[in-house]
Write an enzyme that holds these catalytic residues in place. Structure first.
Site, mmCIF file in Angstrom:
data_model
loop_
_atom_site.group_PDB
_atom_site.id
_atom_site.type_symbol
_atom_site.label_atom_id
_atom_site.label_comp_id
_atom_site.label_asym_id
_atom_site.label_seq_id
_atom_site.Cartn_x
_atom_site.Cartn_y
_atom_site.Cartn_z
ATOM 1 N N ARG A 102 0.850 -1.196 0.000
ATOM 2 C CA ARG A 102 0.000 0.000 0.000
ATOM 3 C C ARG A 102 0.883 1.242 0.000
ATOM 4 O O ARG A 102 1.375 1.676 1.030
ATOM 5 C CB ARG A 102 -0.926 -0.009 1.218
ATOM 6 C CG ARG A 102 -1.991 -1.067 1.147
ATOM 7 C CD ARG A 102 -2.830 -1.135 2.406
ATOM 8 N NE ARG A 102 -3.428 0.149 2.745
ATOM 9 C CZ ARG A 102 -4.400 0.307 3.653
ATOM 10 N NH1 ARG A 102 -4.858 -0.741 4.312
ATOM 11 N NH2 ARG A 102 -4.881 1.503 3.907
ATOM 12 N N ASP A 108 2.109 5.162 -0.283
ATOM 13 C CA ASP A 108 1.604 6.434 0.230
ATOM 14 C C ASP A 108 1.367 7.425 -0.900
ATOM 15 O O ASP A 108 1.762 7.205 -2.051
ATOM 16 C CB ASP A 108 2.620 7.036 1.208
ATOM 17 C CG ASP A 108 2.733 6.246 2.495
ATOM 18 O OD1 ASP A 108 1.763 5.561 2.865
ATOM 19 O OD2 ASP A 108 3.802 6.308 3.137
ATOM 20 N N ARG A 142 11.497 5.615 3.297
ATOM 21 C CA ARG A 142 11.805 7.035 3.238
ATOM 22 C C ARG A 142 12.604 7.499 4.455
ATOM 23 O O ARG A 142 13.405 8.429 4.373
ATOM 24 C CB ARG A 142 10.515 7.830 3.071
ATOM 25 C CG ARG A 142 9.881 7.608 1.688
ATOM 26 C CD ARG A 142 8.420 8.008 1.665
ATOM 27 N NE ARG A 142 8.243 9.402 2.023
ATOM 28 C CZ ARG A 142 7.063 9.911 2.406
ATOM 29 N NH1 ARG A 142 5.987 9.136 2.501
ATOM 30 N NH2 ARG A 142 6.968 11.190 2.698
#
Length: 287
Positions: A61, A63, A212
Site C-alpha cells: 500500500r 503512500d 523514506r
C-alpha cells in the site's frame, strides 16, 4: 479479509503500474480523494457492467505521491463475469483508466495466491541527485534534489549495518497492533552516468515510512552531517530520532514484488499472517 476464494469466484492477479503524483496513495479514502485502488475498482465495475464493487488486495500500500512500476494486486470475480469479459477486459480497462495508471496483465492466480500475504519480498528504488544545478526537468516528478554533495561510499558503509532482521521501530511510523520487525535483504546505492543516485531497498515487508526514513538517515551520512555508524546506532536505540527525516515521496518507486513457487504460496500466505518477534524476545509477553 479471508484468503479463501468464495465458491463461484475466481481469483485474478493484476500486474500494474502508476505515477503516484496525482493520487492520495493506493488505499481508498473517505471524502472522494483520488486513489489508485478507487480508480481501478471504479473502472473494473464500469467495464464489467456490474453493480457490485470488486475489492482489490494489493502487495504494497503505497503512500501519496509514491510511484509503482511492478505493483501486484488480486481481485475475486464471479466466475461468470470473468468468463464473459476475460478476452477483452485488459483492453477495456486501458480505455477506461486514466493515463497515469495502467494494468498490464490479468491472469488467473494459482491456488493459495494472495497478493499481499504470499509475497516474500518487495523491492523499491529511491532516486536522488546532488547536481548543483538541480533535477532534470523531465525527471523532476521522480527524483529528489539534495543540495549537498553526497558520498555514496559512506552511504553504502552505513547501509550495511542495517541489513538483516531487526526491529525497525526507529525508522517506522507506529501503527496500533502492528509489528515493526522486518528483514532488510538489500540496501545499496549506486550513482549512474547521469549523476542520479539510485538506492535499491528490498525486504520481506516494510512498515509505514520505513524506506523514506532509511533514505533520510543515509542522506545525512552522505552529506557529512553524521558518520557512517549513526544509522546503525539509531536502529539499536529503537526509538524515533528527530534527526531522521522522512524524505519526500516522489523519489520512491515500488519496482517489483517477489513470490515463491506456486506450491509454496499457501504456506507463505499462512506464515506471513503470524505476528513476528525477534529470537531474543520470543516468549517474552512483556517485551
Amino acid at each position: 479479509m479471508s484468503d479463501e476464494v468464495q465458491p463461484g469466484r475466481v481469483r485474478i492477479r493484476l500486474d500494474l503500474s502508476y505515477d503516484g503524483s496525482g493520487f492520495h496513495g493506493w488505499a481508498k479514502q473517505a471524502g472522494g480523494k483520488r486513489t489508485v485502488q478507487g480508480e481501478i475498482e471504479d473502472a473494473l465495475r464500469t467495464v464489467t457492467r456490474s453493480k457490485e464493487t470488486y475489492e482489490l488486495t494489493v502487495a504494497g500500500r503505497t503512500d501519496a505521491g509514491v510511484h509503482a512500476r511492478g505493483q501486484v494486486a488480486h481481485v475475486d470475480l464471479p466466475a461468470e463475469v470473468w468468463a464473459e469479459h476475460r478476452e477483452k477486459l485488459l483492453k477495456r480497462l486501458a480505455g477506461r483508466l486514466s493515463k497515469d495508471v495502467r494494468v498490464w496483465r490479468l491472469t488467473e492466480a494459482p491456488d493459495g495466491f494472495d497478493a499481499r500475504f504470499s509475497a516474500i519480498w518487495r523491492r523499491y528504488a529511491y532516486r536522488v541527485t546532488d547536481d548543483p544545478g538541480g533535477v532534470d526537468p523531465l525527471l523532476r516528478g521522480h527524483v529528489l534534489w539534495h543540495d549537498w554533495p553526497l558520498d555514496v561510499d559512506a552511504m553504502n558503509e552505513a547501509a550495511r549495518a542495517l541489513l538483516g532482521e531487526h526491529d525497525f521501530a526507529a525508522y517506522c511510523k507506529r501503527r496500533e497492533g502492528a509489528t515493526t520487525i522486518r528483514t532488510l535483504q538489500e540496501l545499496s546505492l549506486a550513482r549512474g552516468g547521469d549523476g542520479v543516485i539510485t538506492a535499491t531497498v528490498r525486504a520481506d515487508a516494510f512498515c509505514h515510512n520505513m524506506v523514506r526514513s532509511l533514505i533520510g538517515a543515509l542522506l545525512f551520512v552522505g552529506d557529512g552531517h553524521r558518520g557512517p555508524r549513526w544509522p546503525g546506532e539509531v536502529l539499536a536505540a529503537g526509538v524515533r530520532d528527530s534527526a531522521v527525516h522522512v524524505v519526500r515521496p516522489h523519489g520512491l518507486t515500488l519496482e517489483e514484488v517477489g513470490y515463491p513457487a506456486d506450491e509454496l504460496l499457501a504456506a507463505r500466505n499462512k506464515e506471513a499472517r503470524n505476528k513476528r518477534s525477534l529470537p531474543s524476545a520470543a516468549g517474552c509477553e512483556t517485551c
